[in-house]
Scaffold this active site. Sequence first.
Site, PDB file in Angstrom:
ATOM      1  N   LYS A 277       0.826  -1.206   0.000  1.00  6.72           N
ATOM      2  CA  LYS A 277       0.000   0.000   0.000  1.00  6.72           C
ATOM      3  C   LYS A 277       0.861   1.257   0.000  1.00  6.72           C
ATOM      4  O   LYS A 277       2.032   1.222   0.394  1.00  6.72           O
ATOM      5  CB  LYS A 277      -0.881   0.024   1.262  1.00  6.72           C
ATOM      6  CG  LYS A 277      -1.928  -1.066   1.340  1.00  6.72           C
ATOM      7  CD  LYS A 277      -2.680  -0.977   2.656  1.00  6.72           C
ATOM      8  CE  LYS A 277      -3.750  -2.049   2.770  1.00  6.72           C
ATOM      9  NZ  LYS A 277      -4.886  -1.816   1.867  1.00  6.72           N
ATOM     10  N   ASP A 347      -2.968  -7.621  -1.825  1.00  6.62           N
ATOM     11  CA  ASP A 347      -3.712  -6.702  -0.962  1.00  6.62           C
ATOM     12  C   ASP A 347      -5.196  -7.039  -0.936  1.00  6.62           C
ATOM     13  O   ASP A 347      -5.970  -6.378  -0.256  1.00  6.62           O
ATOM     14  CB  ASP A 347      -3.507  -5.256  -1.428  1.00  6.62           C
ATOM     15  CG  ASP A 347      -3.958  -4.245  -0.389  1.00  6.62           C
ATOM     16  OD1 ASP A 347      -4.020  -4.604   0.799  1.00  6.62           O
ATOM     17  OD2 ASP A 347      -4.277  -3.098  -0.763  1.00  6.62           O
ATOM     18  N   GLU A 349      -6.423  -9.638   0.508  1.00  7.40           N
ATOM     19  CA  GLU A 349      -6.129 -10.769   1.382  1.00  7.40           C
ATOM     20  C   GLU A 349      -7.285 -11.147   2.296  1.00  7.40           C
ATOM     21  O   GLU A 349      -7.398 -12.287   2.736  1.00  7.40           O
ATOM     22  CB  GLU A 349      -4.884 -10.465   2.229  1.00  7.40           C
ATOM     23  CG  GLU A 349      -5.096  -9.681   3.505  1.00  7.40           C
ATOM     24  CD  GLU A 349      -5.676  -8.286   3.296  1.00  7.40           C
ATOM     25  OE1 GLU A 349      -6.415  -7.810   4.165  1.00  7.40           O
ATOM     26  OE2 GLU A 349      -5.392  -7.667   2.251  1.00  7.40           O
ATOM     27  N   ARG A 351     -10.440 -11.574   1.755  1.00 11.67           N
ATOM     28  CA  ARG A 351     -11.303 -12.622   1.194  1.00 11.67           C
ATOM     29  C   ARG A 351     -10.621 -13.984   1.238  1.00 11.67           C
ATOM     30  O   ARG A 351     -11.302 -15.016   1.251  1.00 11.67           O
ATOM     31  CB  ARG A 351     -11.696 -12.242  -0.236  1.00 11.67           C
ATOM     32  CG  ARG A 351     -10.558 -12.169  -1.224  1.00 11.67           C
ATOM     33  CD  ARG A 351     -10.885 -11.324  -2.436  1.00 11.67           C
ATOM     34  NE  ARG A 351     -10.938  -9.907  -2.096  1.00 11.67           N
ATOM     35  CZ  ARG A 351     -11.234  -8.931  -2.958  1.00 11.67           C
ATOM     36  NH1 ARG A 351     -11.516  -9.230  -4.201  1.00 11.67           N
ATOM     37  NH2 ARG A 351     -11.256  -7.679  -2.578  1.00 11.67           N
TER      38      ARG A 351
END
Length: 494
Positions: A277, A347, A349, A351
């Site tokens: 990020k 990113d 992650e 789920r």
Amino acid sequence: MEFLVKSIRPETQKTATLVIPVGEGRKLGNIAQAVDKASAGAISAVLKRGDLTGKPGQTLLLHSVPGLKAERVLLVGSGQGELSDRQFRKLVASAHGVLKSLAGGDALIALGELAVKGRDAYGKARLLVETLADGAYVFDRFKSKKAEPKALKKITLVVDKAEVAEVERASLHARAIVAGTTFTKDLGNLPPNLCNPVYLAEQAKALGKAHKNLKVDILDEKKLKELGAGAFLAVAQGSEQPPRMIVMQYNGGKKGEQPYALVGKGITFDTGGISIKPAAAMDEMKYDMGGAASVFGTLRAVLELQLPINLVCLLACAENMPSGSATRPGDIVTTMSGQTVEILNTDAEGRLVLCDTLTYAERFKPQTVIDIATLTGACIVALGSNASGLLGNDDDLIQDVLKAGQFADDRAWQLPLFDEYQEQLDSPFADIANIGGPKAGTITAACFLSRFAKSFKWAHLDVAGTAWISGGKDKGATGRPVPLLTQYLLDRVK
């Protein structure tokens, strides 16, 4: 803070502060008129000076009003006609802001006459007590200088005799919900160097020791590997912090009765992994465990109320970090269900830990399953920070959740889950990709989860915009959606 409910004449009571409403145009209701009469017109005389017009949320504090035993009288503007939930909350919050600044240890609040759209005595009291109790929240655990203790310790609600029982019930429910939101806020506001998956597991164990009807199991890496939770483990493999699936079973209902299930995303810090990020506001990624924290808080409320239901709470806890052992974009993993996933973005992650946890939930044969996750930035784009996104595979469950959110003033908004969106998750190399491209990100994330929720009635709450307040000195966890979830379970008891 202690809350009492009494049917009394406030103008005759001794208290540090008496709170009464004044309508727009300086109109006084029955209670305010009785107080004014006892003061020989002192209240109306002050109003004639024009210092308070009665608009919602305005306040005027009077000292040593003649003819009254109250040391102070706090006039609160209540507007004209029926109030909305938001107006009522703002009015109560304004009054509480003044009360907190005073030296008085108690207050007598006489706002029962106010009309709030769609709410009876119970509904108004729920909002009132939740607003007052939640407004006292302070998180200063890591401050070298702690906040000064608040003088206000006791609040008495003045109601009609016929409403006492309902308002007492509302107060009981409200205090349990605030205890839950407080627990959720505290967990969310903790720094990520302290609040990691193992720490959350310890909190679960502590709850289990304190409550005989709560069974707690902690699944570590070895157990997750035995279960084939390849997606869950893929998220955690880049971090030195070990993952944990936390399983808490509350048995308050009949033996053998199917439980309700809550599943929470517990990413205790999310760097994005290899798909890292931007640095700006990355500190707020400690709140990526807000879903798990809200499940903790809801369970706390259920335990306090000892609701006659069976409830299973599953928390998917891991830390998402970049390292030499981290999952790469392009990796393919096998989930607990046997479905394979091509990880196109590390990113996405949440789920991945949730899909294996949803599969694990099948063994409990739940009546319904609600998962809660700070899942997508796209949800903030769509709904801002006012409503949580809601999707699912059962219309009755969706309507039940929407209704609970409306009553709890913790609203959700349904988004579509059409089959056409599923096509965005097609992968040439695996059964499913973990992202569906830039369009409809909240919906495709739910589409991904839906493939692991086919054996039960399932709803998904995306709380990315509602679980915390972002930026500035007011940054912090909100405790949402504990009120919604607790109301949903209260409705099941009915």
